[in-house]
Scaffold this motif. Structure first.
Motif, PDB file in Angstrom:
ATOM      1  N   THR A  71      -6.092   5.745   0.664  1.00 44.78           N
ATOM      2  CA  THR A  71      -6.517   4.558   1.432  1.00 44.78           C
ATOM      3  C   THR A  71      -5.876   4.531   2.815  1.00 44.78           C
ATOM      4  O   THR A  71      -6.484   4.079   3.774  1.00 44.78           O
ATOM      5  N   TRP A  72      -4.646   5.004   2.880  1.00 43.96           N
ATOM      6  CA  TRP A  72      -3.903   4.954   4.136  1.00 43.96           C
ATOM      7  C   TRP A  72      -4.584   5.820   5.188  1.00 43.96           C
ATOM      8  O   TRP A  72      -4.520   5.541   6.387  1.00 43.96           O
ATOM      9  N   ARG A 126      -3.935  -3.994   8.047  1.00 43.00           N
ATOM     10  CA  ARG A 126      -2.687  -3.324   7.641  1.00 43.00           C
ATOM     11  C   ARG A 126      -1.559  -3.642   8.628  1.00 43.00           C
ATOM     12  O   ARG A 126      -1.747  -3.570   9.842  1.00 43.00           O
ATOM     13  N   GLU A 158       0.790  -1.224   0.000  1.00 40.96           N
ATOM     14  CA  GLU A 158       0.000   0.000   0.000  1.00 40.96           C
ATOM     15  C   GLU A 158       0.826   1.279   0.000  1.00 40.96           C
ATOM     16  O   GLU A 158       0.467   2.254  -0.652  1.00 40.96           O
ATOM     17  N   ARG A 159       1.923   1.278   0.747  1.00 35.35           N
ATOM     18  CA  ARG A 159       2.667   2.534   0.898  1.00 35.35           C
ATOM     19  C   ARG A 159       4.112   2.219   1.257  1.00 35.35           C
ATOM     20  O   ARG A 159       4.375   1.388   2.101  1.00 35.35           O
ATOM     21  N   ARG A 165      -1.061  -4.768   3.207  1.00 35.66           N
ATOM     22  CA  ARG A 165      -2.411  -5.189   3.605  1.00 35.66           C
ATOM     23  C   ARG A 165      -2.489  -6.705   3.499  1.00 35.66           C
ATOM     24  O   ARG A 165      -2.054  -7.280   2.490  1.00 35.66           O
TER      25      ARG A 165
END
Lengths: 327, 327, 327, 327
Positions: free
Chosen positions: A301-302, A263, A240-241, A257
């Motif tokens: 999304t985070w 997460r 995700e990041r 995720r």
């Protein structure tokens, strides 16, 4: 908003954050993710649950996954300093008319289920079964070589209230992000018990919800290998990041995720915070280096997605504090 | 020999080991070594002394070098939990008829000079001047990117007595090496206050003498770069042992000698020890993986050479415990 | 589109790409960037030019910066196998009615200025002055420890034509990105002489323009340190893309912009390509892992901005091939 | 002794060293070692042989282990530039009355078994079956992530003669160690074809015998992990030398012994040697930084033990050249 004064003699002694209990829909899919990609050791598996631990952990588990119909966060686990601390904790929660009852939990001694003022379900214990020491059994190492559970991060509709609740339990503020308004408001905060940057962090948003759990890994190269591994074993969409360096905490990080959307952060290289005269570090909410020292903002999304606790109503944030978002 | 029971409520609160005070013969030569090879920041320099700190340290200094005629170790510095802890410490040492007097020390608040039962000169304080935060000013990074002072290791003629003295101050045993004799004897021990493997370690031998100080560095690659740097900038002969992985502590290490022979360890990646039910780890003195997990024994100099404290008589070890030596 | 057959006996022997010549507006600002952030060694500095080299390079320079009124790319330098190859090259370009003349260039032997079919200005030579070997003088290492010049990447309005021109010179295709159209078209290509993934790469777009130069660095951690260093020494806005792992080439990368906007890639860990039966690797232009194995697309600037060559007209691309762009 | 002039047009084109063929006594024990500790991929296994390759290798095998009664080295494999080069090689060896015959070898095209002037058995081929590309299938990575076969090192009783034989085949000298005698003699030499420091190295001693094979790994941290892994999975006694940085080649290295005593080096980060005007680097045999830049000499076993080739008589060295030995 006011930064809390640190309380050196809290009502009971929380040693550290310890473990998370999550509900997942497919234990086998989750096992593949946490065991083969992340690299946690499966300490126990039965029909309804999986128990994992990191390479340096002697405690039986730092992550418990339970089979369920819907993904959910169940409990945030904390280790107490003694059985007496557990009793003091029970008294503390009851006095404030917060939930608190002793329950039976596998592989743990006396265990208190309680909830904080925002409704986060907690699981407090002193004794847990101990596993064999595998820190120096490198044949067990896989994935990103996760060493130990590091922290929780939760969405809270009222960061100031959350900080004050945990400050009263002796959690110490290390860093915080604040709006630059005439009346500045804290949008995120990091608080510790064990001597690192945090055991518990708060993010302004719809809550209470679990934002993420984190495992500490040895070096940034372990995280880079995890990226390569996930990208080539069917988990490309689960990244995700990151990877990147947080401005806050200075840690090198990656957020992933799991198959149910829970997460996990892989985290390394923060700093020691045991000094009694430690001064918390303030960041402006608009500082581009706060989220990532290298200037890359987090994706939407985070900021928006998290794991709900079943039966705990989610409230909108009291203040609408706008972070920098990637899109 | 008996392992001490951990005391959770010590007579005064030592937060952590904090700094070393050493005498060197040539401040410029020492500055070149610690600033350009090791990579510490010079925080203050005057005619008679140099003050250094690591990248994450907010305290003014973690290493003080004083000009002198002969190399010597002067003081082992520890940070106290409060001014009251300092007074309690003074009372504790006086009650045991050990040296203890308050002195003026630059850049520090009230400072107590004391000595432990073996004669190691201590320097206790609560307040120290604070420097600017440079953890995220990467332009200051040099050498092996030393982050923070990690621990002391001292030669003691009686490890069991040393362990018991520090255990009474609330230091907790994490690992120890013991002979396999019918009456086993502890030859080396590691004890902590701050939550890592140690703040203070003891090595059986002629003492009291300072064996080494240690700085924590981010990764093994920083240590490998230091090897390359030292080997090519005139410090080839100053590399004494390593790099390698300790069995004890699991840390990756390198031992170097400064221009006066004082020993510094560069150290990374040990583990968290805050759990109240942590069980100390026993190593047989003859286990080849104890010193170095990969089996390489330490050289003779490592077992024999150390820095004396001026005016403190050095005694032979009570027990002759033979470690594995490289030659 | 057809992939070229490799020519094992080219008309002249290009050993490898060797150096870039760029125009910058402020030599001091550029020196600070390349010497203190990137970490190149300044081999020579005079009023109008700066010459840099990497840690393992024996050649006098791999980057030449010249003072000028406007930023520009001047020349792409290649090392020939011999003086005879230089003469054969001159004949080759003249025969094709492409520019080719011998010029005097400081620190180089006989030097041929020529241009390829797309107009990229080339600088071919066999002999260059040699510098002292500093690979093992680690006191010279700074920034991200750049080891050697690795490759050029140029925008071309006609990738197929560019590939064919360089294939005729014995450059070998290693990887390429192709549209999934009924008549597929190559949008980007990587070609080598020296045994890595490339000496020269082509990106579809307005050209000819220089897209970037690249230096090879030892490990991903050197690149991560460069990110930290740039973010905290005034170069936050100069970090354009990465760090990440390329799908193409498998290399770990970071793209940065110098004070004039010239782009440099820091690059590590591609693979060996010397086998005569090496088969080029095809990527679909839409594969999310092509640009970055971890799925992150490049920003728009990366696809649009480049350094023009003075006096060389820039043409629009023949085919509009749409890559995946971050925004 | 004279350093050979490089021959740019050798009688046949050797592209690179390619694979080793070894005899082992217990295929299962060897498989455990090379697959789970080192991390090579098993490409094929049958009753009498195992075939392995590294992560970036497309060729079917770079290591072949055959079941046998006694440990032995069988063949040093080299890849030719073409089928024609194979025929030219056959002619070359026959003309010199050296062994040379075409044989059938599984998974390879036409294969020439020959021997060099010192008696080392060679296996030359152009075509080999190709495996699936796994460089970016990180789920296959294990152990120290070995990428590709890098080089052979052989004991030779006459280094000067060995150098001259391989120089005549177009191998290029990159570094050499020489005695400081009035008539200096080369005690060790490194020669390449593929553009790194070596494909073939020579060590003065009883020979011909295979000293070691080497695999290239991505970073020093992969080698450190291998040390940890071997030390904790039953291979502590198999770690012979290192990890360390070679003065020669500048590579980071570890030497390990397989269950039959065959020696493998894990090797990373040498430098590019493709320049036609590359000048070989001379080291004094007594320079303490030659073997290891950090000054640690190799153990006696490293200088004395090697794998014999069955049926090839071993001769004592012509000159007794004393290297620095650890004991």
């Amino acid at each position: 908003m006011p930064v809390p004064t640190h309380i050196f003699n809290p009502p009971f002694n929380v040693v550290r954050c310890s473990h998370a209990v999550l509900t997942v829909r497919d234990l086998e899919a989750s096992r593949a993710f946490y065991e083969r990609a992340i690299g946690l050791k499966v300490e126990h598996a039965d029909k309804g649950a999986l128990y994992f631990r990191g390479m340096e952990e002697r405690n039986h588990h730092s992550l418990v996954l339970k089979q369920g119909a819907e993904p959910a966060a169940q409990r945030l686990g904390f280790k107490m300093g003694s059985e007496e601390d557990l009793d003091r904790a029970a008294a503390f929660f009851k006095e404030r008319q917060l939930p608190a009852k002793f329950v039976e939990v596998p592989f743990q001694g006396r265990t208190l289920h309680a909830a904080d003022a925002q409704g986060n379900p907690l699981e407090l214990y002193f004794k847990m079964d101990q596993g064999e020491r595998i820190l120096q059994q490198y044949g067990h190492y896989a994935g990103c070589h996760p060493q130990r559970f590091d922290h929780f991060n939760v969405f809270t509709p009222d960061p100031q209230a959350s900080i004050e609740f945990y400050a009263a339990l002796g959690f110490r503020l290390t860093e915080y992000a604040e709006s630059d308004d005439p009346v500045p408001r804290i949008a995120a905060a990091w608080m510790h018990r064990k001597g690192g940057v945090h055991d518990m962090a708060f993010t302004n948003g719809r809550g209470p919800r679990l934002h993420h759990i984190a495992y500490w890994v040895p070096t940034a190269l372990n995280i880079i290998h995890l990226c390569d591994l996930m990208a080539s074993t069917g988990y490309l969409a689960n990244m995700e990041r990151g990877p990147g360096r947080h401005g806050i905490s200075n840690a090198f990080f990656l957020y992933v995720r799991d198959p149910d959307g829970h997460r996990t952060e892989l985290y390394t290289s923060d700093y020691l915070t045991v000094d009694p005269d430690f001064e918390p570090i303030r960041w402006s909410l608009r500082d581009p280096r706060r989220q990532t020292l290298w200037g890359t903002p987090a994706p939407r999304t985070w900021f928006e997605e998290g794991s709900e606790f079943p039966g705990v109503p989610v409230k909108p944030p009291v203040h609408d504090l706008k972070p920098v978002i990637a899109d």
